[in-house]
Design an enzyme around this catalytic site. Structure first.
Site, PDB file in Angstrom:
ATOM      1  CG  HIS A   1      -1.716  -1.200   1.455  1.00 30.39           C
ATOM      2  ND1 HIS A   1      -2.672  -1.613   0.555  1.00 30.39           N
ATOM      3  CD2 HIS A   1      -1.714  -2.134   2.443  1.00 30.39           C
ATOM      4  CE1 HIS A   1      -3.232  -2.725   0.996  1.00 30.39           C
ATOM      5  NE2 HIS A   1      -2.672  -3.065   2.126  1.00 30.39           N
TER       6      HIS A   1
ATOM      7  CG  HIS B   1       3.071   5.915   5.684  1.00 29.14           C
ATOM      8  ND1 HIS B   1       2.851   5.980   7.049  1.00 29.14           N
ATOM      9  CD2 HIS B   1       1.969   6.442   5.099  1.00 29.14           C
ATOM     10  CE1 HIS B   1       1.661   6.508   7.266  1.00 29.14           C
ATOM     11  NE2 HIS B   1       1.122   6.808   6.111  1.00 29.14           N
TER      12      HIS B   1
ATOM     13  CG  HIS C   1      -0.605   8.543   1.655  1.00 28.15           C
ATOM     14  ND1 HIS C   1      -1.413   7.417   1.745  1.00 28.15           N
ATOM     15  CD2 HIS C   1      -0.177   8.793   2.928  1.00 28.15           C
ATOM     16  CE1 HIS C   1      -1.488   7.030   3.023  1.00 28.15           C
ATOM     17  NE2 HIS C   1      -0.737   7.828   3.756  1.00 28.15           N
TER      18      HIS C   1
ATOM     19  CD  GLU D   1      -3.814   9.626   2.589  1.00 22.66           C
ATOM     20  OE1 GLU D   1      -3.519   9.586   3.795  1.00 22.66           O
ATOM     21  OE2 GLU D   1      -4.427   8.715   2.007  1.00 22.66           O
TER      22      GLU D   1
ATOM     23  CG  HIS E   1       0.755  10.617   6.578  1.00 25.58           C
ATOM     24  ND1 HIS E   1      -0.265   9.893   5.996  1.00 25.58           N
ATOM     25  CD2 HIS E   1       0.472  11.919   6.351  1.00 25.58           C
ATOM     26  CE1 HIS E   1      -1.144  10.719   5.474  1.00 25.58           C
ATOM     27  NE2 HIS E   1      -0.724  11.974   5.666  1.00 25.58           N
TER      28      HIS E   1
ATOM     29  CB  THR F   1      -5.720   8.214   5.541  1.00 21.14           C
ATOM     30  OG1 THR F   1      -4.398   7.688   5.278  1.00 21.14           O
ATOM     31  CG2 THR F   1      -5.627   9.518   6.311  1.00 21.14           C
TER      32      THR F   1
END
Ligand SMILES: CCCCCNS(=O)(=O)c1cc(S(N)(=O)=O)ccc1C(=O)O
Ligand SMILES: [Zn+2]
Length: 261
Positions: A63, A93, A95, A105, A118, A198
Site C-alpha cells: 500500500h 510513509h 502517499h 491526502e 506521514h 486514512t
C-alpha cells in the site's frame, strides 16, 4: 476479509463494507480551509526530539513504502502543540499520485500536492502497545508534510535511492541511521484536528498535525516512487504503486485549529 486497495473495486469508496467506521464522525483526510481554522493562541509549538532518532528498515507493504523506527524507549518523540504528553515515532510513509500535482491526502482549499509524508507517533505514556494505541481515541499523533513539485529535495535522495531494494510488495531491507528531521520544512506552523487513520482499519485514534509549509520534490524523485509495485515478486502482474491516497472526508462539525508559530 477482502484485501483493500486503491483500485476501482477495492478502493476508498468500497472500504466501508469491511470497515463501517469509514462513514464515522472523525474520518481523515479532510480539506483544510485556512480562513475557517480557529486561531488558538493556547496551542504551543510542536517539539520534535529527533536527535537520537534511528531508522531500522524500509519495507513495501503493498500500500505504501514505510521506514520503521525503534520505539522501545522515548529517544524519538514529539510533544507540545495539541498533545498532552510525549508520543513516540513508530514509522513514516508516503502517499502519492501518478503524474501531475495530485497525490496528497489532505488538501488546502481544494489544492492538492504531489505527495504527503506521514510521521506516525504513538502515546506510549498511556498505552502499553502500539496496537492498543492505534485503537484508542488519543493513541496516535501523525505529522503530515506536503511534498510540492519543484526542486529536488536532498534529504529525500537517501530514501528514493533505497526504493530499488523494496520494489515488490512484502520486500524489506535494512535502512539504518536515517533521521527524518532533514525532511522537515523551515516552519513548524501547523493545523490540527481530531481524525483517523486514512487506510483500513481507519481507527478514529489520530490527532492530526498538518504542517502549513510544504517541502519540495522533483519530478525525477517522484518517478522513483512510481517504480514501486503493489505486486509481489512471485505474481505475474506488475502493477505500479501510485494514487495510494484517500480523498477528503466530511468534517462533520469538527474544528480545525491553527497554531501561531
Ligand atoms: C493495529 C493496527 C494499526 C494500523 C495502523 N498502522 S499505522 O502504522 O499507524 C499506519 C498509519 C497510516 S496513516 N495514513 O498515517 O493513517 C497508514 C498506514 C499505516 C500502516 O498500518 O502501515
Ligand atoms: Zn498515511
Amino acid at each position: 476479509r477482502d484485501p483493500w486497495g486503491y483500485g476501482n473495486e477495492d478502493g476508498p469508496d468500497a472500504w466501508h463494507k469491511d470497515y463501517p467506521i469509514a462513514q464515522g464522525n472523525r474520518q481523515s483526510p479532510i480539506d483544510i480551509i485556512p480562513e475557517e481554522a480557529v486561531h488558538d493562541a493556547s496551542l504551543s509549538p510542536i517539539f520534535l526530539s529527533y536527535d537520537y532518532c534511528n531508522s531500522i528498515n524500509i519495507y513495501n507493504n503493498g500500500h505504501s513504502v514505510i521506514v520503521e523506527f525503534d520505539d522501545t524507549d522515548d529517544r524519538t518523540v514529539i510533544r507540545g502543540g495539541p498533545l498532552d504528553n510525549a508520543y513516540r515515532l513508530k514509522q513514516f510513509h508516503f502517499h502519492w499520485g501518478g503524474k501531475g500535482n495530485h497525490g496528497s491526502e489532505h488538501t488546502v482549499r481544494g489544492k492538492t500536492y504531489a505527495s504527503e509524508l506521514h510521521l506516525v507517533h504513538w502515546n506510549a505514556a498511556k498505552y502499553k502497545t502500539f496496537g492498543e494505541a492505534a485503537a484508542g481515541p488519543d493513541g496516535l499523533a501523525v505529522i503530515a508534510i506536503f511534498l510540492e513539485k519543484g526542486d529536488e529535495h536532498r534529504g529525500l535522495h537517501k530514501i528514493t535511492d533505497a526504493f530499488y531494494m523494496v520494489k515488490f510488495k512484502g520486500s524489506v531491507a535494512d535502512f539504518k541511521g536515517f533521521n527524518p528531521k532533514i525532511l522537515l520544512p523551515n516552519s513548524l506552523v501547523y493545523w490540527t484536528y481530531p481524525g483517523s487513520l486514512t487506510t483500513p482499519p481507519l481507527h478514529e485514534s489520530v490527532t492530526w498535525i498538518v504542517l502549513k509549509e510544504p517541502i519540495t520534490v522533483s519530478e525525477k524523485q517522484m518517478g522513483r516512487f512510481r517504480m514501486l509495485l503493489i505486486s509481489g515478486e512471485e505474481e505475474d502482474d506488475r502493477t505500479r504503486m501510485e494514487n495510494n491516497f484517500r480523498p477528503p472526508q466530511p468534517l462533520k462539525g469538527r474544528k480545525v485549529r491553527a497554531s501561531s508559530n
